[in-house]
Design an enzyme around this catalytic site. Structure first.
Site, PDB file in Angstrom:
ATOM      1  N   ASP A  21      47.738 -93.086   9.385  1.00 10.54           N
ATOM      2  CA  ASP A  21      48.302 -91.559  10.240  1.00 10.54           C
ATOM      3  C   ASP A  21      49.978 -91.363   9.640  1.00 10.54           C
ATOM      4  O   ASP A  21      50.571 -90.339   9.594  1.00 10.54           O
ATOM      5  CB  ASP A  21      47.394 -90.815  10.112  1.00 10.54           C
ATOM      6  CG  ASP A  21      46.209 -91.265   9.966  1.00 10.54           C
ATOM      7  OD1 ASP A  21      45.430 -90.958   8.898  1.00 10.54           O
ATOM      8  OD2 ASP A  21      45.317 -90.904  11.199  1.00 10.54           O
ATOM      9  N   LYS A  24      51.738 -93.086   4.464  1.00  6.01           N
ATOM     10  CA  LYS A  24      51.750 -93.785   3.407  1.00  6.01           C
ATOM     11  C   LYS A  24      50.944 -93.735   2.677  1.00  6.01           C
ATOM     12  O   LYS A  24      51.924 -93.869   1.233  1.00  6.01           O
ATOM     13  CB  LYS A  24      50.525 -94.572   4.240  1.00  6.01           C
ATOM     14  CG  LYS A  24      50.584 -96.150   5.640  1.00  6.01           C
ATOM     15  CD  LYS A  24      49.988 -96.892   6.031  1.00  6.01           C
ATOM     16  CE  LYS A  24      48.532 -96.469   5.905  1.00  6.01           C
ATOM     17  NZ  LYS A  24      48.480 -95.601   6.654  1.00  6.01           N
ATOM     18  N   GLY A  50      42.094 -91.899   5.173  1.00  8.28           N
ATOM     19  CA  GLY A  50      42.350 -90.869   4.322  1.00  8.28           C
ATOM     20  C   GLY A  50      44.509 -90.564   4.157  1.00  8.28           C
ATOM     21  O   GLY A  50      44.870 -90.665   4.893  1.00  8.28           O
ATOM     22  N   HIS A  51      44.470 -90.937   2.504  1.00 10.89           N
ATOM     23  CA  HIS A  51      46.119 -91.178   2.148  1.00 10.89           C
ATOM     24  C   HIS A  51      46.142 -89.618   2.117  1.00 10.89           C
ATOM     25  O   HIS A  51      45.530 -89.472   0.602  1.00 10.89           O
ATOM     26  CB  HIS A  51      46.235 -91.644   1.588  1.00 10.89           C
ATOM     27  CG  HIS A  51      45.883 -93.089   2.651  1.00 10.89           C
ATOM     28  ND1 HIS A  51      46.289 -94.631   2.115  1.00 10.89           N
ATOM     29  CD2 HIS A  51      45.956 -93.367   3.763  1.00 10.89           C
ATOM     30  CE1 HIS A  51      46.301 -95.851   3.291  1.00 10.89           C
ATOM     31  NE2 HIS A  51      46.138 -95.144   3.924  1.00 10.89           N
ATOM     32  N   GLN A 241      45.272 -98.212   7.032  1.00 10.73           N
ATOM     33  CA  GLN A 241      45.010 -98.038   9.134  1.00 10.73           C
ATOM     34  C   GLN A 241      46.669 -98.384   9.508  1.00 10.73           C
ATOM     35  O   GLN A 241      47.493 -97.719   8.832  1.00 10.73           O
ATOM     36  CB  GLN A 241      43.990 -99.240   9.409  1.00 10.73           C
ATOM     37  CG  GLN A 241      42.675 -98.759   9.015  1.00 10.73           C
ATOM     38  CD  GLN A 241      42.500 -99.130   7.909  1.00 10.73           C
ATOM     39  OE1 GLN A 241      42.559 -99.762   7.405  1.00 10.73           O
ATOM     40  NE2 GLN A 241      41.567 -97.635   7.753  1.00 10.73           N
TER      41      GLN A 241
HETATM   42  P1  GDP Z   1      48.735 -92.257   5.925  1.00 11.73           P
HETATM   43  O1  GDP Z   1      46.783 -92.047   5.883  1.00 11.73           O
HETATM   44  O2  GDP Z   1      49.407 -93.316   6.603  1.00 11.73           O
HETATM   45  O3  GDP Z   1      48.379 -91.598   4.061  1.00 11.73           O
HETATM   46  O4  GDP Z   1      48.548 -90.585   6.093  1.00 11.73           O
HETATM   47  P2  GDP Z   1      47.447 -89.430   6.265  1.00 11.73           P
HETATM   48  O5  GDP Z   1      47.576 -88.307   5.363  1.00 11.73           O
HETATM   49  O6  GDP Z   1      46.433 -89.340   6.780  1.00 11.73           O
HETATM   50  O7  GDP Z   1      48.443 -88.092   6.967  1.00 11.73           O
HETATM   51  C1  GDP Z   1      50.078 -87.784   7.306  1.00 11.73           C
HETATM   52  C2  GDP Z   1      49.654 -86.606   7.109  1.00 11.73           C
HETATM   53  O8  GDP Z   1      50.861 -85.645   7.195  1.00 11.73           O
HETATM   54  C3  GDP Z   1      49.316 -85.920   5.865  1.00 11.73           C
HETATM   55  O9  GDP Z   1      48.782 -84.015   6.167  1.00 11.73           O
HETATM   56  C4  GDP Z   1      50.596 -85.406   4.727  1.00 11.73           C
HETATM   57  O10 GDP Z   1      50.953 -84.585   3.552  1.00 11.73           O
HETATM   58  C5  GDP Z   1      51.761 -85.473   6.274  1.00 11.73           C
HETATM   59  N1  GDP Z   1      52.710 -85.703   5.738  1.00 11.73           N
HETATM   60  C6  GDP Z   1      53.534 -87.042   5.146  1.00 11.73           C
HETATM   61  N2  GDP Z   1      55.005 -87.500   5.683  1.00 11.73           N
HETATM   62  C7  GDP Z   1      55.327 -85.465   5.905  1.00 11.73           C
HETATM   63  C8  GDP Z   1      56.580 -85.074   6.599  1.00 11.73           C
HETATM   64  O11 GDP Z   1      57.391 -85.893   6.573  1.00 11.73           O
HETATM   65  N3  GDP Z   1      56.667 -83.491   7.480  1.00 11.73           N
HETATM   66  C9  GDP Z   1      54.923 -83.217   7.173  1.00 11.73           C
HETATM   67  N4  GDP Z   1      55.618 -81.854   8.237  1.00 11.73           N
HETATM   68  N5  GDP Z   1      53.797 -83.450   6.584  1.00 11.73           N
HETATM   69  C10 GDP Z   1      54.330 -85.251   6.310  1.00 11.73           C
HETATM   70  P1  IMO Z   2      44.937 -94.169   7.793  1.00 14.18           P
HETATM   71  O1  IMO Z   2      44.644 -95.296   6.287  1.00 14.18           O
HETATM   72  C1  IMO Z   2      43.964 -93.489  12.112  1.00 14.18           C
HETATM   73  C2  IMO Z   2      40.680 -96.236  13.539  1.00 14.18           C
HETATM   74  C3  IMO Z   2      39.841 -95.218  14.249  1.00 14.18           C
HETATM   75  C4  IMO Z   2      38.824 -96.454  15.441  1.00 14.18           C
HETATM   76  C5  IMO Z   2      39.264 -97.269  14.829  1.00 14.18           C
HETATM   77  C6  IMO Z   2      38.680 -98.325  14.059  1.00 14.18           C
HETATM   78  O2  IMO Z   2      44.728 -93.342   7.152  1.00 14.18           O
HETATM   79  O3  IMO Z   2      45.946 -95.006   8.157  1.00 14.18           O
HETATM   80  P2  IMO Z   2      37.022 -97.864  12.063  1.00 14.18           P
HETATM   81  O4  IMO Z   2      36.384 -97.132  11.216  1.00 14.18           O
HETATM   82  O5  IMO Z   2      38.005 -98.724  11.212  1.00 14.18           O
HETATM   83  O6  IMO Z   2      35.926 -99.114  12.313  1.00 14.18           O
HETATM   84  O7  IMO Z   2      37.807 -97.078  13.343  1.00 14.18           O
HETATM   85  O8  IMO Z   2      40.173 -97.669  13.113  1.00 14.18           O
HETATM   86  N1  IMO Z   2      40.860 -95.746  12.337  1.00 14.18           N
HETATM   87  C7  IMO Z   2      42.197 -94.654  11.674  1.00 14.18           C
HETATM   88  N2  IMO Z   2      43.163 -93.990  12.364  1.00 14.18           N
HETATM   89  N3  IMO Z   2      44.258 -93.811  10.637  1.00 14.18           N
HETATM   90  C8  IMO Z   2      43.566 -94.318   9.774  1.00 14.18           C
HETATM   91  O9  IMO Z   2      43.731 -95.124   8.294  1.00 14.18           O
HETATM   92  C9  IMO Z   2      41.588 -94.971  10.283  1.00 14.18           C
HETATM   93  N4  IMO Z   2      41.252 -95.858  10.198  1.00 14.18           N
HETATM   94  C10 IMO Z   2      40.644 -96.435  11.463  1.00 14.18           C
HETATM   95  O10 IMO Z   2      39.988 -93.963  14.073  1.00 14.18           O
HETATM   96  O11 IMO Z   2      39.644 -95.947  16.412  1.00 14.18           O
HETATM   97 MG    MG Z   3      45.442 -91.298   7.220  1.00 11.32          MG
END
Ligand code: GDP
Ligand code: IMO
Ligand code: MG
Length: 444
Positions: A21, A24, A50-51, A241
């Site tokens: 998270d 990415k 979850g991107h 991840q």
């Molecule tokens: P990913 O899994 O690495 O793609 O990241 P996620 O989407 O799960 O989580 C990142 C969260 O931070 C999302 O809600 C994005 O919209 C938000 N986000 C990304 N970059 C920034 C930033 O620079 N500032 C803020 N406030 N939110 C951001």
């Molecule tokens: P993105 O791509 C954050 C964590 C789960 C758990 C462990 C194993 O959005 O960064 P799994 O379901 O893969 O067997 O769970 O990995 N986990 C993540 N944490 N962001 C993710 O994906 C994750 N995908 C898995 O919370 O601790």
């Molecule tokens: Mg994510």
């Protein structure tokens, strides 16, 4: 002797350097604005990811569709090391269509990608149920990730390519009977209950999705990628991840079931290692983690952790669970950079700092001993060594020019850069909000 590159095109890789998270998805989408890439390829993981992509009024969370989906003309690849949840995939394709993006003709799925069956999520939950009784669950996303990779490694799993063959239903039935036996074992031995009605509902939805999937481009992705590289196209490989969740180099067993390292790109896409050019790494200005296991840099003061959680909207994009918040962990980051060879860094959430002073973790201790190396088990870490920095506030939201950044944030960014100086990495871009417009370039 230098090895001559075989192809005119290259692959750049983007991975998260923390526990996931990091943002990415946003940075993949961002990199595409250069016009340098013709495709985005997911190379590992599944719908556990979850991107989030935000472009003006459009807000889309991709779990399995590569993050190039909001860029018309960009091809989308799903590699062989990905575990494909067909119900999620079809749902996302529909969501994207409703948003005005028809991705079906530009989506290519490796025929060697692993198929998540309708019983894998139940097995995931059953195994968590057992672990909980036997000493501690991982806190998986319940998306069937572990069981699908287990079946793959045990060589009894289903591949995407299987769905095109007449014996698919027989193969599926054989695997499902095996899974039902396993679930009955979990029921008998551990008391894990599951509803047959729910299973039948999942089965129905799954077969409906399979029928839709048959209409998509399921192909020999390795051949396609090599062809694109030969004709000079560049591809962006998208990690899911984070490096700290890597199956082999994370804090086992509190990891995911795939290799999140860039080394996995060549396996998943079926290409040579010398096709890799840049490796981008993404971090947040602080750290978050979801699920079980140790988190050394976690903010000890609950009220402060909550401030970060609220200001940063730190709730899982896949499960909605609150994310634990921690300080930036440079010791873990240095470990992750060493493993990945990252040469360009994105720092996100530079608009989020709801406190006057922040800590940065620069080392780990085991009792009185300062650890030289990243430990085998994070459980062995008894304390962390920190440095204190001035907080940079929340008024950098939306800043898109380096010159407009607050002094405290500039100091923090320079401090991070200095701490990584021996790796020769550059901070390419700094995120100041969730939208694709919310960032500024730093080192260039
Ligand atoms: P990913 O899994 O690495 O793609 O990241 P996620 O989407 O799960 O989580 C990142 C969260 O931070 C999302 O809600 C994005 O919209 C938000 N986000 C990304 N970059 C920034 C930033 O620079 N500032 C803020 N406030 N939110 C951001
Ligand atoms: P993105 O791509 C954050 C964590 C789960 C758990 C462990 C194993 O959005 O960064 P799994 O379901 O893969 O067997 O769970 O990995 N986990 C993540 N944490 N962001 C993710 O994906 C994750 N995908 C898995 O919370 O601790
Ligand atoms: Mg994510």
């Amino acid at each position: 002797m230098d090895k001559k590159a075989l192809y005119k095109g290259s692959i750049d890789v983007l991975v998260g350097l923390q526990w996931g998270d990091e943002g990415k998805g946003k940075n993949i989408d961002d990199l595409l604005s250069s016009g340098d890439y013709s495709a985005v390829a997911r190379f590992q993981g599944g719908a556990n990811a979850g991107h989030t992509l935000q472009a003006g009024k459009i807000n889309f969370i991709g779990h399995i569709v590569p993050s190039g989906c909001l860029r018309d003309g960009i091809e989308l690849y799903i590699g062989s090391e990905v575990v494909v949840d067909v119900v999620s995939l079809i749902k996302e394709i529909k969501e994207l269509k409703d948003l005005g993006f028809d991705v079906t003709s530009r989506l290519y799925i490796s025929n060697r990608a692993k198929l998540v069956s309708y019983l894998h999520p139940y097995l995931d939950q059953a195994e968590e149920f057992r672990r909980n009784k036997d000493g501690g669950k991982i806190g998986t996303t319940s998306r069937g990730i572990g069981p699908t990779y287990s079946d793959s490694r045990a060589r009894r799993g289903l591949l995407m390519g299987d769905i095109m063959f007449p014996d698919f239903e027989n193969k599926e039935e054989t695997l499902s009977s095996f899974h039902i036996n396993l679930l009955n074992m979990y029921k008998k031995e551990y008391g894990f209950d599951f509803s047959n009605e729910q299973v039948q509902e999942s089965k129905k939805k799954w077969f409906e999705a399979i029928n839709e999937i048959k209409k998509l481009n399921i192909c020999n992705l390795s051949h396609l990628v090599q062809e694109r590289l030969s004709s000079g196209k560049n591809i962006l490989a998208e990690g899911a991840q984070g490096i700290m969740l890597d199956l082999d180099y994370g804090d086992y067993p509190n990891v995911t079931s795939s290799n999140t390292l860039p080394a996995n790109v060549c396996i998943s896409l079926g290409v040579q290692h010398n096709t890799i050019r840049n490796i981008y790494g993404v971090i947040k200005a602080y750290t978050t983690k979801v699920g079980g296991g140790e988190f050394p840099s976690r903010i000890k003061d609950e009220a402060i952790e909550k401030l970060f959680q609220d200001a940063g909207h730190e709730f899982g994009a896949t499960t909605g669970r609150p994310r634990m918040c921690g300080w930036l962990d440079l010791f873990a980051l240095r470990y992750a950079i060493g493993l990945t060879g990252v040469n360009k860094i994105f720092i996100n959430k530079a608009d989020i700092c709801p406190v006057d002073k922040v800590s940065v973790v620069i080392g780990y201790k085991k009792d009185r001993e300062v650890l030289e190396e990243f430990p085998f088990h994070l459980k062995s870490v008894t304390d962390v060594i920190t440095e204190e920095m001035l907080g940079w506030g929340t008024d950098n939201f939306g800043v898109s020019e380096k010159e407009k950044v607050s002094e405290a944030l500039a100091t923090y960014l320079n401090y991070v850069k200095e701490k990584l100086a021996d790796f020769d990495v550059e901070i390419v871009s700094v995120g100041t909000g969730p939208d694709r417009a919310h960032s500024f370039t730093w080192d260039k």
